[in-house]
Design an enzyme around this catalytic site. Structure first.
Site, short mmCIF file in Angstrom:
data_model
loop_
_atom_site.label_atom_id
_atom_site.label_comp_id
_atom_site.label_asym_id
_atom_site.label_seq_id
_atom_site.Cartn_x
_atom_site.Cartn_y
_atom_site.Cartn_z
CG ASP A 81 3.47 -4.18 -5.21
OD1 ASP A 81 2.37 -3.63 -5.41
OD2 ASP A 81 4.36 -3.66 -4.52
CE LYS A 97 14.30 -11.70 -15.78
NZ LYS A 97 13.99 -11.41 -17.20
CE1 TYR A 105 8.47 -5.22 -2.52
CE2 TYR A 105 6.21 -5.98 -2.35
CZ TYR A 105 7.18 -5.26 -3.00
OH TYR A 105 6.85 -4.57 -4.14
CG ASP A 147 0.21 -1.40 -8.62
OD1 ASP A 147 -0.81 -1.70 -7.96
OD2 ASP A 147 1.20 -0.86 -8.10
CG ASP A 149 11.36 -10.12 -18.85
OD1 ASP A 149 10.77 -11.20 -18.65
OD2 ASP A 149 12.56 -10.07 -19.16
#
Length: 360
Positions: free
Chosen positions: A247, A191, A145, A251, A223
């Site tokens: 993020d 990851k 970001y 959520d 994942d």
């Protein structure tokens, strides 16, 4: 000791739910013989008519002169985003205050109440039938970001993800300290099978783990993480994530309690002035109707007492009062269903009920 709190209700339902949070804080103030100094400020669309600015200098000065920030929500109707009052309102408000305070760590607790399991999208065979909570800790200042974003040609695009050891070490320490205060179990999300930033992330977390031998650290690929949260969320307690993954993961966990109206949050920065706000938005469609759920704002206030002022007993009193209200069957519209023993209430009545349970 006087505790200076900047109160920024913002827009939409912000004013209504903030009034209930302040009502609860004043009840706690009396019960525990505390001393709060509340100073209100304007931000978002609420500041525009007077200042033609979403985050005016007067509010910035208030923020920097406070011990903690209790924030509501900002933003206007979807169909009015082109109007000057609402154009870039959220970016100019919440992103600017994050930058001003140097906020780097975000806490998103997801409390699952057994009384609200009908609103959880997962079956009780998966969630179980007792209360539990997942705490997602998200790094806010680095990652993709905040890297370079460009379109070298009309047919190509580039977004750069970057992390440094110092930034990761800061959130790692915070996450391990949080785990020490809870179940002493920490899950780090990355990851690392593909991304070099994730390999550094895992390396720093594993190094930090040596300082906390009591904490069990588990590294999970992002994942697999989202799969496991759906298959067996109860196995997790504290989850630490880089910015992008946090993020997404936060959520996902936010839907488990059944309503955003139940979710407070906190953001911590390098100026020792921390921000507390509901996870939901300004909900302009229900503003002024007296039906908004104030619990997210009230739980944000509880987090403020716990983290900024270290008032554990006072914070516990608020959270226990919310739990009692859930047991007693009072519900705002977002968590109500026609069922024996449940009563539909408005914003003010919910705040009153929580205050009443603090008095017990």
């Amino acid at each position: 000791m006087m505790m200076k709190i900047a109160v920024l209700p913002g827009d939409g339902i912000g004013e209504e739910v903030m009034k209930e949070a302040l009502k609860v804080l004043k009840k706690v103030e009396a019960k525990f013989n505390l001393h709060f100094d509340f100073t209100h400020g304007l931000i978002g669309g609420a500041a525009w008519p007077q200042y033609k600015n979403h985050f005016p200098q007067e509010t910035q000065d208030l923020v920097l002169d406070s011990d903690a920030i209790l924030f509501g929500s900002v933003g206007g109707p979807v169909d009015a985003q082109s109007e000057p009052k609402w154009k870039d309102c959220e970016k100019n408000s919440i992103l600017s205050i994050r930058k001003l305070l140097g906020l780097t760590v975000n806490l998103r607790p997801a409390p699952i109440y057994k009384e609200l399991l009908d609103f959880c999208p997962l079956k009780t065979e998966i969630t179980g039938t007792e209360n539990f909570e997942i705490l997602v800790i998200r790094e806010l200042s680095g990652g993709i970001y905040f890297g370079e974003h460009s379109r070298p040609t009309v047919d190509t695009a580039k977004d750069v993800a970057e992390y440094d050891r110092k930034t990761i070490a800061h959130i790692a320490k915070f996450a391990f300290e949080s785990a020490m205060k809870r179940s002493k179990k920490l899950t780090s999300v990355d990851k690392a099978n593909v991304l070099e930033t994730s390999r550094l992330w895992r390396e720093v977390f594993e190094d930090t783990a040596k300082e906390y031998p009591e904490v069990k650290l588990e590294n999970v690929l992002v994942d697999n993480m989202v799969q496991q949260l759906v298959k067996n969320p109860r196995q997790f307690d504290v989850i630490a994530c880089p910015n992008l993954f946090g993020d997404i993961v936060s959520d996902l966990t936010s839907v488990l309690p059944g309503s955003l109206g139940m979710l407070g949050s906190a953001s911590f920065g390098n100026k020792n002035i921390h921000l507390y706000e509901p996870s939901g938005g300004s909900a302009p469609d229900i503003a002024g109707k007296g039906i908004a759920n104030p619990i997210a704002q009230i739980l944000s206030a509880s987090m403020m007492l716990r983290h900024s002022f270290h008032l554990v007993d006072a914070a516990d009193a608020i959270e226990n009062a919310v739990s009692e209200v859930m047991k007693n069957g009072l519900r705002t519209g977002d968590i109500y269903q026609k069922k024996e023993g449940l009563k539909l209430v408005g914003t003010v009545e919910m705040g009153d009920a929580i205050c009443a349970n603090i008095s017990l």
